[in-house]
Enzyme design. Structure first.
Site, PDB file in Angstrom:
ATOM      1  N   ASP A  21     -57.044 -11.928  45.283  1.00 43.36           N
ATOM      2  CA  ASP A  21     -58.208 -12.718  44.867  1.00 43.36           C
ATOM      3  C   ASP A  21     -59.447 -12.346  45.689  1.00 43.36           C
ATOM      4  O   ASP A  21     -59.741 -11.173  45.845  1.00 43.36           O
ATOM      5  CB  ASP A  21     -57.868 -14.204  44.939  1.00 43.36           C
ATOM      6  CG  ASP A  21     -56.772 -14.581  43.946  1.00 43.36           C
ATOM      7  OD1 ASP A  21     -56.812 -14.068  42.817  1.00 43.36           O
ATOM      8  OD2 ASP A  21     -55.869 -15.361  44.300  1.00 43.36           O
ATOM      9  N   GLU A  45     -61.672  -9.051  45.802  1.00 40.19           N
ATOM     10  CA  GLU A  45     -62.877  -9.052  44.969  1.00 40.19           C
ATOM     11  C   GLU A  45     -64.026  -9.759  45.662  1.00 40.19           C
ATOM     12  O   GLU A  45     -63.832 -10.455  46.667  1.00 40.19           O
ATOM     13  CB  GLU A  45     -62.570  -9.723  43.634  1.00 40.19           C
ATOM     14  CG  GLU A  45     -62.260 -11.201  43.780  1.00 40.19           C
ATOM     15  CD  GLU A  45     -61.320 -11.742  42.722  1.00 40.19           C
ATOM     16  OE1 GLU A  45     -61.489 -12.925  42.354  1.00 40.19           O
ATOM     17  OE2 GLU A  45     -60.422 -11.007  42.271  1.00 40.19           O
ATOM     18  N   ASN A  62     -58.715  -1.681  35.211  1.00 46.00           N
ATOM     19  CA  ASN A  62     -57.925  -2.865  34.924  1.00 46.00           C
ATOM     20  C   ASN A  62     -57.820  -3.019  33.413  1.00 46.00           C
ATOM     21  O   ASN A  62     -58.758  -3.478  32.761  1.00 46.00           O
ATOM     22  CB  ASN A  62     -58.599  -4.094  35.551  1.00 46.00           C
ATOM     23  CG  ASN A  62     -57.648  -5.262  35.729  1.00 46.00           C
ATOM     24  OD1 ASN A  62     -56.462  -5.082  35.895  1.00 46.00           O
ATOM     25  ND2 ASN A  62     -58.193  -6.467  35.722  1.00 46.00           N
ATOM     26  N   GLU A  76     -64.658  -4.175  37.932  1.00 46.38           N
ATOM     27  CA  GLU A  76     -64.051  -5.056  36.938  1.00 46.38           C
ATOM     28  C   GLU A  76     -64.954  -5.190  35.719  1.00 46.38           C
ATOM     29  O   GLU A  76     -66.160  -5.348  35.833  1.00 46.38           O
ATOM     30  CB  GLU A  76     -63.788  -6.437  37.545  1.00 46.38           C
ATOM     31  CG  GLU A  76     -63.180  -7.450  36.577  1.00 46.38           C
ATOM     32  CD  GLU A  76     -61.756  -7.119  36.172  1.00 46.38           C
ATOM     33  OE1 GLU A  76     -61.574  -6.084  35.491  1.00 46.38           O
ATOM     34  OE2 GLU A  76     -60.833  -7.891  36.501  1.00 46.38           O
ATOM     35  N   ASP A  99     -55.915 -18.950  36.033  1.00 38.83           N
ATOM     36  CA  ASP A  99     -56.483 -18.177  37.130  1.00 38.83           C
ATOM     37  C   ASP A  99     -57.917 -18.629  37.391  1.00 38.83           C
ATOM     38  O   ASP A  99     -58.883 -17.955  37.034  1.00 38.83           O
ATOM     39  CB  ASP A  99     -56.439 -16.694  36.770  1.00 38.83           C
ATOM     40  CG  ASP A  99     -56.859 -15.796  37.916  1.00 38.83           C
ATOM     41  OD1 ASP A  99     -56.971 -16.288  39.051  1.00 38.83           O
ATOM     42  OD2 ASP A  99     -57.098 -14.596  37.670  1.00 38.83           O
ATOM     43  N   ASP A 148     -52.506  -8.707  43.878  1.00 42.03           N
ATOM     44  CA  ASP A 148     -53.805  -9.375  43.784  1.00 42.03           C
ATOM     45  C   ASP A 148     -53.980 -10.268  45.017  1.00 42.03           C
ATOM     46  O   ASP A 148     -53.099 -11.057  45.346  1.00 42.03           O
ATOM     47  CB  ASP A 148     -53.833 -10.215  42.510  1.00 42.03           C
ATOM     48  CG  ASP A 148     -55.203 -10.773  42.171  1.00 42.03           C
ATOM     49  OD1 ASP A 148     -56.088 -10.779  43.050  1.00 42.03           O
ATOM     50  OD2 ASP A 148     -55.380 -11.214  41.020  1.00 42.03           O
ATOM     51  N   ARG A 190     -62.785  -4.610  44.878  1.00 46.47           N
ATOM     52  CA  ARG A 190     -63.203  -4.881  43.493  1.00 46.47           C
ATOM     53  C   ARG A 190     -64.536  -5.602  43.460  1.00 46.47           C
ATOM     54  O   ARG A 190     -64.783  -6.512  44.256  1.00 46.47           O
ATOM     55  CB  ARG A 190     -62.122  -5.730  42.821  1.00 46.47           C
ATOM     56  CG  ARG A 190     -62.545  -6.449  41.549  1.00 46.47           C
ATOM     57  CD  ARG A 190     -61.376  -7.200  40.965  1.00 46.47           C
ATOM     58  NE  ARG A 190     -61.799  -8.398  40.247  1.00 46.47           N
ATOM     59  CZ  ARG A 190     -60.963  -9.240  39.640  1.00 46.47           C
ATOM     60  NH1 ARG A 190     -59.657  -9.022  39.686  1.00 46.47           N
ATOM     61  NH2 ARG A 190     -61.437 -10.305  39.014  1.00 46.47           N
ATOM     62  N   HIS A 240     -55.784  -5.844  46.301  1.00 45.75           N
ATOM     63  CA  HIS A 240     -57.206  -5.728  45.974  1.00 45.75           C
ATOM     64  C   HIS A 240     -57.904  -7.049  46.278  1.00 45.75           C
ATOM     65  O   HIS A 240     -57.345  -8.130  46.079  1.00 45.75           O
ATOM     66  CB  HIS A 240     -57.452  -5.244  44.544  1.00 45.75           C
ATOM     67  CG  HIS A 240     -57.035  -6.184  43.443  1.00 45.75           C
ATOM     68  ND1 HIS A 240     -57.706  -7.335  43.135  1.00 45.75           N
ATOM     69  CD2 HIS A 240     -56.022  -6.088  42.542  1.00 45.75           C
ATOM     70  CE1 HIS A 240     -57.150  -7.924  42.103  1.00 45.75           C
ATOM     71  NE2 HIS A 240     -56.098  -7.193  41.726  1.00 45.75           N
ATOM     72  N   CYS A 260     -60.495 -15.791  36.631  1.00 46.22           N
ATOM     73  CA  CYS A 260     -60.084 -14.541  36.004  1.00 46.22           C
ATOM     74  C   CYS A 260     -61.280 -13.640  35.754  1.00 46.22           C
ATOM     75  O   CYS A 260     -62.339 -14.093  35.288  1.00 46.22           O
ATOM     76  CB  CYS A 260     -59.362 -14.843  34.687  1.00 46.22           C
ATOM     77  SG  CYS A 260     -59.062 -13.383  33.669  1.00 46.22           S
ATOM     78  N   TYR A 277     -47.475  -3.822  39.740  1.00 40.76           N
ATOM     79  CA  TYR A 277     -48.612  -4.681  40.105  1.00 40.76           C
ATOM     80  C   TYR A 277     -48.252  -6.159  39.956  1.00 40.76           C
ATOM     81  O   TYR A 277     -47.665  -6.566  38.950  1.00 40.76           O
ATOM     82  CB  TYR A 277     -49.808  -4.352  39.211  1.00 40.76           C
ATOM     83  CG  TYR A 277     -50.977  -5.274  39.402  1.00 40.76           C
ATOM     84  CD1 TYR A 277     -51.694  -5.292  40.596  1.00 40.76           C
ATOM     85  CD2 TYR A 277     -51.382  -6.141  38.390  1.00 40.76           C
ATOM     86  CE1 TYR A 277     -52.770  -6.147  40.783  1.00 40.76           C
ATOM     87  CE2 TYR A 277     -52.457  -6.991  38.561  1.00 40.76           C
ATOM     88  CZ  TYR A 277     -53.141  -6.995  39.756  1.00 40.76           C
ATOM     89  OH  TYR A 277     -54.211  -7.849  39.937  1.00 40.76           O
TER      90      TYR A 277
END
Length: 315
Positions: free
Chosen positions: A85, A112, A211, A189, A56, A83, A157, A110, A120, A41
């Site tokens: 974002d 989100e 996660n 998440e 982040d 990631d 996510r 992924h 983050c 990952y």
């Protein structure tokens, strides 16, 4: 040729939890790959911190993330989950984002449902876009997948659990809507305790991801066999290489400040105690020598005669 997405899908289809260590650059990815995992990952937090020096909090851009993902995937022999974002904009931006990650050759991303700038998923102050907008972004991602590479894995996510007044029920509802919109894996998440994790595993209607952030955030420490029993298919340890690197380098730098020579000897001895071989072997110099032997004129080999240094794999 089998794509990374096909390899990842085959592994996810197995009745065994897929555990992925987090890495932040090609170097830490190569170390992870040398140990041996079925997938790796790429952390967004670690990428931002290592590549641009910022936390982040929406400071790193899509091209910078794509570049890191591409070089990591080139360096390793297993699929990379990256990631992406919040897709770097609205649904139309997601179209380009997914196209670029597919071109980078990674196995999965992924996306989100946070607003911009995102932050983050284990810090306070997160906000999410309206559900309908987020569903449209996942639909866009799924359509690009279907058009460009139907083996590519889209993970959706939701950060709704961690927003002001957010609930686990809302996050689960959103993730199920994202799965209905075409996502391959659901990702809630920030569950705060084992009971919430069990509910996620029970109520998310599709493959589901955990996660595992640990003390850095809100996710609890749980056993892998429990996650498997609760219905999880995939677990990420996103900040593993970043925390390990910071802690190890800090300790070595502190020792170096006290006694540079002794600290350097300690680092050398610690490296030699690993199973990686020499730094030159690990970095790939023997392969470079093979390329030279295969493709360059014989006279170019004369540069090795009488020169000093490690053998670099030559006879």
């Amino acid at each position: 040729m089998t794509t990374t997405g096909e390899t990842l899908r085959d592994r996810l289809a197995e009745d065994e939890l897929l555990v992925c260590p987090g890495v932040h650059d090609p170097l830490t990815a190569a170390v992870a790959d040398s140990v041996g995992f079925d997938a790796i990952y790429m952390t967004g937090y670690g990428t931002s911190l290592s590549k641009v020096g910022y936390p982040d909090a929406g400071f790193i851009t899509m091209p910078e993330m794509i570049e890191n993902a591409s070089t990591i995937q080139e360096r390793i022999g297993v699929p990379l989950i990256a990631d992406a974002d919040n897709g770097y904009g609205n649904a139309t931006n997601v179209v380009r984002t997914v196209r670029e990650y597919i071109k980078a050759g990674v196995g999965a991303i992924h996306i989100e449902d946070q607003t911009f700038p995102k932050r983050c998923g284990h810090t306070k102050g997160r906000q999410v876009v309206p559900k309908a907008e987020a569903v449209g972004k996942i639909e866009a991602a799924a359509d690009v997948r279907d058009e460009r590479d139907d083996s590519f894995v889209v993970i959706a996510r939701s950060d709704a659990r961690g927003t002001g007044g957010g609930s686990l029920a809302e996050a689960i509802d959103r993730v199920n809507a994202y799965l209905d919109a075409g996502a391959d894996v659901g990702f809630v998440e920030g569950p705060t305790d084992p009971a919430e994790l069990q509910r996620v595993g029970r109520e998310v209607d599709g493959p589901v991801l955990y996660n595992f952030v640990g003390d850095l955030g809100t996710s609890p420490y749980v056993a892998m066999e429990d996650l498997d029993a609760w219905g999880f298919d995939l677990v990420l340890f996103p900040i593993l290489s970043t925390l390990s690197t910071i802690a190890s380098v800090h300790a070595d730098m502190q020792a170096f400040a006290d006694d540079p020579g002794a600290a350097m000897r300690g680092v050398d001895d610690a490296f030699d105690a690993q199973s990686l071989g020499s730094l030159h072997d690990f970095s790939g110099f023997p392969e470079v020598v093979e390329w030279e032997e295969q493709y360059l004129p014989a006279e170019d080999r004369e540069k090795y005669e009488g020169s000093l240094g490690d053998e670099l794999g030559e006879e």
